[in-house]
Write a protein that holds these residues in place. Structure first.
Motif, PDB file in Angstrom:
ATOM      1  N   SER A   1       0.574   9.726 -16.472  1.00  0.00           N
ATOM      2  CA  SER A   1       1.101   8.510 -16.455  1.00  0.00           C
ATOM      3  C   SER A   1       1.444   7.994 -17.787  1.00  0.00           C
ATOM      4  N   TYR A   2       1.114   8.883 -18.738  1.00  0.00           N
ATOM      5  CA  TYR A   2       1.421   8.486 -20.184  1.00  0.00           C
ATOM      6  C   TYR A   2       2.933   8.212 -20.368  1.00  0.00           C
ATOM      7  N   GLY A   3       3.286   6.902 -20.439  1.00  0.00           N
ATOM      8  CA  GLY A   3       4.895   6.792 -20.397  1.00  0.00           C
ATOM      9  C   GLY A   3       5.671   7.027 -21.349  1.00  0.00           C
ATOM     10  N   SER A   4       5.152   7.313 -22.507  1.00  0.00           N
ATOM     11  CA  SER A   4       6.084   7.532 -23.576  1.00  0.00           C
ATOM     12  C   SER A   4       6.379   8.973 -23.696  1.00  0.00           C
ATOM     13  N   THR A   5       6.214   9.962 -22.701  1.00  0.00           N
ATOM     14  CA  THR A   5       6.749  11.033 -22.520  1.00  0.00           C
ATOM     15  C   THR A   5       7.625  11.085 -21.243  1.00  0.00           C
ATOM     16  N   ASN A   6       8.450  11.817 -21.218  1.00  0.00           N
ATOM     17  CA  ASN A   6       9.271  12.073 -20.116  1.00  0.00           C
ATOM     18  C   ASN A   6       9.052  13.187 -19.250  1.00  0.00           C
ATOM     19  N   GLN A   7       7.710  13.798 -19.518  1.00  0.00           N
ATOM     20  CA  GLN A   7       7.421  14.910 -18.345  1.00  0.00           C
ATOM     21  C   GLN A   7       6.611  14.299 -17.164  1.00  0.00           C
ATOM     22  N   THR A   8       7.230  14.766 -16.007  1.00  0.00           N
ATOM     23  CA  THR A   8       6.525  14.229 -14.897  1.00  0.00           C
ATOM     24  C   THR A   8       5.191  15.088 -14.417  1.00  0.00           C
ATOM     25  N   TRP A   9       4.354  14.958 -15.083  1.00  0.00           N
ATOM     26  CA  TRP A   9       2.885  15.643 -14.756  1.00  0.00           C
ATOM     27  C   TRP A   9       2.419  14.522 -13.632  1.00  0.00           C
ATOM     28  N   SER A  10       2.094  15.119 -12.530  1.00  0.00           N
ATOM     29  CA  SER A  10       1.917  14.436 -11.360  1.00  0.00           C
ATOM     30  C   SER A  10       0.676  14.681 -10.519  1.00  0.00           C
ATOM     31  N   GLY A  11       0.482  13.933  -9.631  1.00  0.00           N
ATOM     32  CA  GLY A  11      -0.874  13.868  -9.017  1.00  0.00           C
ATOM     33  C   GLY A  11      -0.423  13.748  -7.404  1.00  0.00           C
ATOM     34  N   HIS A  12       0.384  14.750  -7.235  1.00  0.00           N
ATOM     35  CA  HIS A  12       0.961  14.604  -5.888  1.00  0.00           C
ATOM     36  C   HIS A  12       0.152  14.546  -4.493  1.00  0.00           C
ATOM     37  N   MET A  13       0.564  13.863  -3.555  1.00  0.00           N
ATOM     38  CA  MET A  13      -0.574  13.424  -2.590  1.00  0.00           C
ATOM     39  C   MET A  13       0.046  14.106  -1.076  1.00  0.00           C
ATOM     40  N   HIS A  14      -0.820  14.809  -0.396  1.00  0.00           N
ATOM     41  CA  HIS A  14      -0.569  15.218   0.714  1.00  0.00           C
ATOM     42  C   HIS A  14      -1.286  14.507   1.788  1.00  0.00           C
ATOM     43  N   LEU A  15      -0.394  14.221   2.948  1.00  0.00           N
ATOM     44  CA  LEU A  15      -1.001  13.862   4.240  1.00  0.00           C
ATOM     45  C   LEU A  15      -0.887  14.895   5.277  1.00  0.00           C
ATOM     46  N   GLY A  16      -2.047  15.200   5.867  1.00  0.00           N
ATOM     47  CA  GLY A  16      -1.868  16.476   6.606  1.00  0.00           C
ATOM     48  C   GLY A  16      -2.330  15.897   7.986  1.00  0.00           C
ATOM     49  N   LYS A  17      -2.162  16.934   9.113  1.00  0.00           N
ATOM     50  CA  LYS A  17      -2.370  16.740  10.387  1.00  0.00           C
ATOM     51  C   LYS A  17      -3.982  16.588  10.746  1.00  0.00           C
ATOM     52  N   THR A  18      -4.649  17.950  10.637  1.00  0.00           N
ATOM     53  CA  THR A  18      -5.799  17.955  10.560  1.00  0.00           C
ATOM     54  C   THR A  18      -6.264  18.794   9.592  1.00  0.00           C
ATOM     55  N   LYS A  19      -7.759  19.013   9.452  1.00  0.00           N
ATOM     56  CA  LYS A  19      -7.882  20.312   8.259  1.00  0.00           C
ATOM     57  C   LYS A  19      -7.490  21.626   8.629  1.00  0.00           C
ATOM     58  N   ASN A  20      -7.312  21.983   9.965  1.00  0.00           N
ATOM     59  CA  ASN A  20      -6.854  23.243  10.123  1.00  0.00           C
ATOM     60  C   ASN A  20      -5.301  23.409  10.779  1.00  0.00           C
ATOM     61  N   GLN A  21      -4.894  22.089  11.103  1.00  0.00           N
ATOM     62  CA  GLN A  21      -3.598  22.101  11.788  1.00  0.00           C
ATOM     63  C   GLN A  21      -2.322  21.781  11.029  1.00  0.00           C
ATOM     64  N   ARG A  22      -1.072  22.359  11.170  1.00  0.00           N
ATOM     65  CA  ARG A  22      -0.004  21.743  10.549  1.00  0.00           C
ATOM     66  C   ARG A  22       0.924  20.972  11.185  1.00  0.00           C
ATOM     67  N   PHE A  23       1.663  20.049  10.498  1.00  0.00           N
ATOM     68  CA  PHE A  23       2.566  19.254  11.190  1.00  0.00           C
ATOM     69  C   PHE A  23       3.738  20.057  11.856  1.00  0.00           C
ATOM     70  N   LYS A  24       4.015  19.705  13.072  1.00  0.00           N
ATOM     71  CA  LYS A  24       5.272  20.357  13.558  1.00  0.00           C
ATOM     72  C   LYS A  24       6.425  19.860  12.765  1.00  0.00           C
ATOM     73  N   PRO A  25       7.643  20.377  12.765  1.00  0.00           N
ATOM     74  CA  PRO A  25       8.728  19.983  12.017  1.00  0.00           C
ATOM     75  C   PRO A  25       8.972  18.331  12.426  1.00  0.00           C
ATOM     76  N   GLU A  26       8.859  18.141  13.805  1.00  0.00           N
ATOM     77  CA  GLU A  26       9.473  16.884  14.234  1.00  0.00           C
ATOM     78  C   GLU A  26       8.230  15.654  13.854  1.00  0.00           C
ATOM     79  N   GLU A  27       6.962  16.192  14.008  1.00  0.00           N
ATOM     80  CA  GLU A  27       5.746  15.472  13.527  1.00  0.00           C
ATOM     81  C   GLU A  27       6.180  15.109  11.972  1.00  0.00           C
ATOM     82  N   ASN A  28       6.414  15.751  11.161  1.00  0.00           N
ATOM     83  CA  ASN A  28       6.448  15.941   9.889  1.00  0.00           C
ATOM     84  C   ASN A  28       7.707  14.826   9.457  1.00  0.00           C
TER      85      ASN A  28
END
Lengths: 132, 386
Positions: B91-118
């Motif tokens: 988040s150091y703003g004087s650089t324009n590099q987009t180093w990120s902390g992307h967040m993921h929301l999932g269904k459960t630990k072992n299940q994937r979202f179906k496309p319509e759920e996503n």
């Protein structure tokens, strides 16, 4: 947040009681802490009755507001001496700071006290109106 | 009726740039390869010039935080061996590099979202973009805006962009079967924990699916100087940054606190500090003026001593906006009110009494006090009285 504060309330009698009454009536916050944030601070202190340049003073005031509204309003009824206090708070708030030091006469006389409280309450109410 | 898409698992990807002793970007340390296999999550060489660690899929905030601190402690040791520097604070703003902390929301630990759920969850999260942006962005030492913010629509390259270019601009589908928010920077883990709490709080308040593209653009280009729309009973109202934050914090606070409660005592106080911070000011205000060296030192502290980078900073308070000023008219108004009070009358009466005594002139006192003044002034009568 607008504060009325009386950090030396244990040594300077009645400053907390007067500050609390002002804050209650004006609908602002009261504290005995030396705060370091807030939109506006009215700090109250107490001093002995004293002669300044041969004149008995009722209150001493450091009014850092641009309009000098506290000085304007209070000096209509009280003998006001202007001065610069070097308190912990005075440097922190720029034009958003006023300190009033009340002599014994003002603190212990019902009429003086009521007048000072009313003046401060009405000014703080106006300041509150400025804040969205 | 809207079908609620529940999210029970989550994870975070933290990108971290590396610099050598000459402050040149370096992408990778070979020893990371050996470490990669030993960590619960995925450590890899990102497409941008930096490394990246993606946590395991978690359903427990504390496990995720433990994992982040533990993994980065080991990563940092290898970086130190090379005498290089690494920064977590993308988040150091004087650089324009987009180093990120992307967040993921999932269904459960072992299940994937179906496309319509996503797609359903992305719609649930649509209105959250502006709020997430505002609690994520940072401005540089010289700029007034976060240069990186305007690049947040990089994600148009993802397939969802084709579905609906006006919506879901920062919540992406991906091959992990999760919904990914690509706004947050790779900032400290407490900050990331807080942003994740807000995202999950929003997901639990599924009725707020709406969002305004204008708000999103204001957040990207104007940040704290922006004007934001909020829905009110009377229609749409335009408010400033602080009012916008207050509006949403007020609606979501109960849910946010519910999420924060799930962190244990080791992490909760620091995450609460962020919550309190964003109710008063924003990250941009406290980050201004930072140097790379300070960031490097902070990174070390974040990993090894588990402190947040807001520690020890003098937080600026954001003051409410002011309308008008105390002018002559207002002073006159104050004086009129005071003059009309019975206490003022009583004060004046007392002062006249004192003046009459001082000057020996009973006529100066109010008529009802004159006899009393005369009594005090008449020594003979006074003696008699005693």
């Amino acid at each position: 947040m607008i504060y009325v504060c009386a950090p030396q309330f244990q040594r300077e009698e009645l400053t907390a009681e007067i500050g609390y009454e002002i804050a209650q009536k004006a609908g602002v916050e009261f504290t005995t802490e030396e705060i370091d944030e807030g939109f506006f601070v009215l700090e109250l202190g107490g001093i002995e009755d004293k002669l300044l340049n041969g004149v008995i003073t009722d209150i001493m005031i450091q009014d850092k507001t641009k309009s000098k509204v506290f000085t304007q309003v209070l000096s209509r009824s009280l003998k006001v001496a202007r001065c610069d206090f070097q308190t912990a708070l005075s440097g922190n708030f720029g034009e958003r700071y006023v300190r009033i030091e009340m002599t014994n006469k003002v603190r212990y006389s019902k009429e003086y006290r009521e007048l000072l409280v009313n003046c401060c309450v009405e000014i703080l109410k106006q300041i509150k109106k400025l804040v969205r | 009726m809207i079908k609620i898409i529940k999210t029970k698992s989550f994870g975070v990807e933290v990108e971290f740039p590396l610099w050598d002793e000459n402050w040149k970007y370096q992408s990778w340390i070979q020893k990371f390869d050996a470490l990669a296999g030993k960590l619960p999550g995925k450590l890899y060489h990102d497409a941008t010039p930096c490394g990246e660690y993606a946590t395991d899929k978690n359903d427990n905030y504390n496990k995720m935080m433990d994992e982040l601190f533990d993994a980065f402690k080991q990563i940092k040791e290898l970086v130190d061996e090379k005498s290089w520097s690494m920064f977590l604070v993308g988040s150091y703003g004087s650089t324009n590099q987009t180093w990120s902390g992307h967040m993921h929301l999932g269904k459960t630990k072992n299940q994937r979202f179906k496309p319509e759920e996503n797609m359903g969850l992305r719609q649930q999260m649509h209105g959250a973009q502006t709020l997430i942006e505002l609690i994520s962005q940072n401005k540089g030492a010289t700029d007034t805006k976060d240069r990186r913010a305007t690049k947040r629509d990089y994600f148009r390259y993802y397939d969802f962009w084709k579905d609906d270019p006006e919506r879901n601009v920062t919540f992406a589908n991906n091959d992990l079967g999760t919904v990914e928010c690509r706004i947050p920077p790779s900032s400290d883990f407490f900050h990331l924990g807080y942003v994740l709490s807000v995202m999950r709080a929003w997901a639990n308040s599924h009725e707020y699916t709406y969002g305004f593209k204008a708000n999103w653009n204001q957040a990207k280009y104007e940040g704290t100087d922006g004007k934001y729309m909020i829905p009110t009973k009377g229609g749409i109202e335009i408010v400033n940054y602080q009012e916008y934050m207050v509006y949403w914090m007020d609606i979501l606070e109960e849910n946010i606190l519910e999420e924060i409660k799930k962190f244990n005592q080791k992490y909760r106080p620091k995450i609460m500090e962020y919550h309190e911070l964003f109710k008063n000011t924003n990250l941009s205000d406290i980050m201004t003026g930072w140097t790379r060296q300070k960031l490097a030192a902070k990174t070390d502290k974040i990993i090894n001593k588990k402190v947040s980078f807001i520690d020890g900073l003098n937080l600026k308070t954001m003051f409410p906006s002011i309308k008008g000023k105390i002018d002559t008219e207002r002073v006159a108004e104050i004086i009129n009110v005071i003059d009309g009070m019975k206490e003022t009358e009583s004060f004046k009466k007392m002062k006249l009494f004192q003046e009459a005594i001082k000057r020996g002139r009973p006529g100066l006192a109010k008529p009802e006090d004159r006899d009393k003044v005369k009594f005090f002034l008449n020594k003979k009568n006074l003696k008699e009285a005693i």
